[in-house]
Design a protein around this motif. Structure first.
Motif, short mmCIF file in Angstrom:
data_model
loop_
_atom_site.label_atom_id
_atom_site.label_comp_id
_atom_site.label_asym_id
_atom_site.label_seq_id
_atom_site.Cartn_x
_atom_site.Cartn_y
_atom_site.Cartn_z
N ARG A 134 0.83 -1.20 0.00
CA ARG A 134 0.00 0.00 0.00
C ARG A 134 0.87 1.26 0.00
NH1 ARG A 134 -2.62 3.49 3.65
NH2 ARG A 134 -4.70 4.08 2.93
N ALA A 135 1.96 1.25 0.77
CA ALA A 135 2.87 2.40 0.82
C ALA A 135 3.47 2.67 -0.56
CB ALA A 135 3.97 2.16 1.86
N VAL A 136 3.86 1.60 -1.24
CA VAL A 136 4.42 1.75 -2.59
C VAL A 136 3.36 2.34 -3.52
CG1 VAL A 136 5.27 0.49 -4.60
CG2 VAL A 136 6.14 -0.07 -2.33
N PHE A 137 2.14 1.82 -3.43
CA PHE A 137 1.06 2.32 -4.28
C PHE A 137 0.81 3.80 -4.04
CE2 PHE A 137 -3.45 3.44 -4.46
CZ PHE A 137 -3.65 3.32 -5.82
N LEU A 138 0.72 4.20 -2.77
CA LEU A 138 0.44 5.60 -2.45
C LEU A 138 1.59 6.51 -2.89
CD1 LEU A 138 -1.19 5.22 1.07
CD2 LEU A 138 -2.32 5.77 -1.10
N ARG A 139 2.81 6.03 -2.78
CA ARG A 139 3.97 6.81 -3.23
C ARG A 139 3.90 7.02 -4.74
NH1 ARG A 139 7.51 4.55 -0.01
NH2 ARG A 139 7.81 2.75 -1.34
N GLU A 140 3.58 5.97 -5.48
CA GLU A 140 3.47 6.08 -6.93
C GLU A 140 2.30 6.96 -7.34
OE1 GLU A 140 3.26 2.04 -8.25
OE2 GLU A 140 5.41 1.73 -8.06
N LEU A 141 1.21 6.89 -6.60
CA LEU A 141 0.05 7.73 -6.88
C LEU A 141 0.39 9.21 -6.69
CD1 LEU A 141 -2.99 7.85 -7.53
CD2 LEU A 141 -3.41 7.69 -5.07
N ALA B 178 2.51 10.35 -9.56
CA ALA B 178 1.71 10.55 -10.77
C ALA B 178 0.95 11.86 -10.70
CB ALA B 178 0.74 9.38 -10.95
N ARG B 179 0.40 12.19 -9.54
CA ARG B 179 -0.33 13.45 -9.39
C ARG B 179 0.60 14.65 -9.57
NH1 ARG B 179 -4.20 11.69 -4.41
NH2 ARG B 179 -5.83 10.76 -5.68
N GLU B 180 1.81 14.57 -8.99
CA GLU B 180 2.77 15.66 -9.13
C GLU B 180 3.17 15.84 -10.59
OE1 GLU B 180 5.87 14.54 -6.46
OE2 GLU B 180 4.77 15.21 -4.68
N PRO C 210 -0.81 22.08 -15.91
CA PRO C 210 -1.12 22.95 -14.78
C PRO C 210 -2.52 23.55 -14.83
CG PRO C 210 0.53 23.94 -16.20
CD PRO C 210 0.31 22.55 -16.69
N ARG C 211 -3.02 23.89 -16.01
CA ARG C 211 -4.34 24.51 -16.09
C ARG C 211 -5.43 23.52 -15.66
NH1 ARG C 211 -5.63 27.18 -21.51
NH2 ARG C 211 -4.42 28.84 -20.60
N ARG C 212 -5.35 22.30 -16.20
CA ARG C 212 -6.35 21.29 -15.84
C ARG C 212 -6.31 20.99 -14.35
NH1 ARG C 212 -6.05 16.69 -20.56
NH2 ARG C 212 -6.72 18.01 -22.26
N THR C 213 -5.11 20.95 -13.80
CA THR C 213 -4.96 20.66 -12.39
C THR C 213 -5.59 21.76 -11.55
OG1 THR C 213 -2.93 19.47 -12.84
CG2 THR C 213 -3.28 20.15 -10.58
N LYS C 214 -5.36 23.01 -11.95
CA LYS C 214 -5.94 24.12 -11.20
C LYS C 214 -7.47 24.06 -11.26
CE LYS C 214 -5.92 29.14 -10.88
NZ LYS C 214 -5.46 30.39 -11.47
N GLU C 215 -8.01 23.78 -12.45
CA GLU C 215 -9.46 23.66 -12.59
C GLU C 215 -10.00 22.52 -11.72
OE1 GLU C 215 -10.05 23.11 -16.76
OE2 GLU C 215 -9.57 25.18 -17.24
N ARG C 216 -9.29 21.39 -11.72
CA ARG C 216 -9.73 20.25 -10.92
C ARG C 216 -9.73 20.61 -9.44
NH1 ARG C 216 -7.23 16.68 -8.04
NH2 ARG C 216 -5.19 17.30 -8.81
N ARG C 217 -8.68 21.30 -8.98
CA ARG C 217 -8.61 21.70 -7.58
C ARG C 217 -9.75 22.64 -7.22
NH1 ARG C 217 -2.88 22.30 -7.81
NH2 ARG C 217 -3.23 24.45 -8.33
#
Length: 67
Positions: free
Chosen positions: A29-36, A39-41, A48-55
Motif C-alpha cells: 500500500r505504501a508503494v502504491f500511495l507513493r506512486e500515486l 503521478a499526481r505531481e 497545470p491549467r487542468r490541475t488548477k481547474e480540478r482543484r
C-alpha cells in the motif's frame, strides 16, 4: 497457458496459496500511495491549467457539503 502471465492489474510474486500478512499489505500500500503521489505531481507539472481547474472544482464540491 498453465500459469497466468504478469500484466496490468496483476501483482508480481507467488500465487495466492498463502494469505498476505499485514506487513506485506502495508508495504504494498505504501508503494502504491507513493506512486500515486508521484503521478499526481507529474500531472500537475504537465497540465497545470487542468490541475488548477480540478482543484477549484473539488474545493467547490467540498464547500457544498459543509454545514
Amino acid at each position: 497457458m498453465d500459469e497466468p502471465v504478469d500484466g496490468p492489474g496483476r501483482s508480481p510474486g507467488p500465487p495466492y496459496d498463502h494469505p498476505e500478512t499485514e506487513a506485506e499489505r502495508r508495504k504494498r500500500r505504501a508503494v502504491f500511495l507513493r506512486e500515486l503521489t508521484e503521478a499526481r505531481e507529474l500531472r500537475e507539472r504537465v497540465q497545470p491549467r487542468r490541475t488548477k481547474e480540478r482543484r477549484m472544482r473539488e474545493a467547490m464540491r467540498m464547500r457544498t457539503f459543509r454545514i
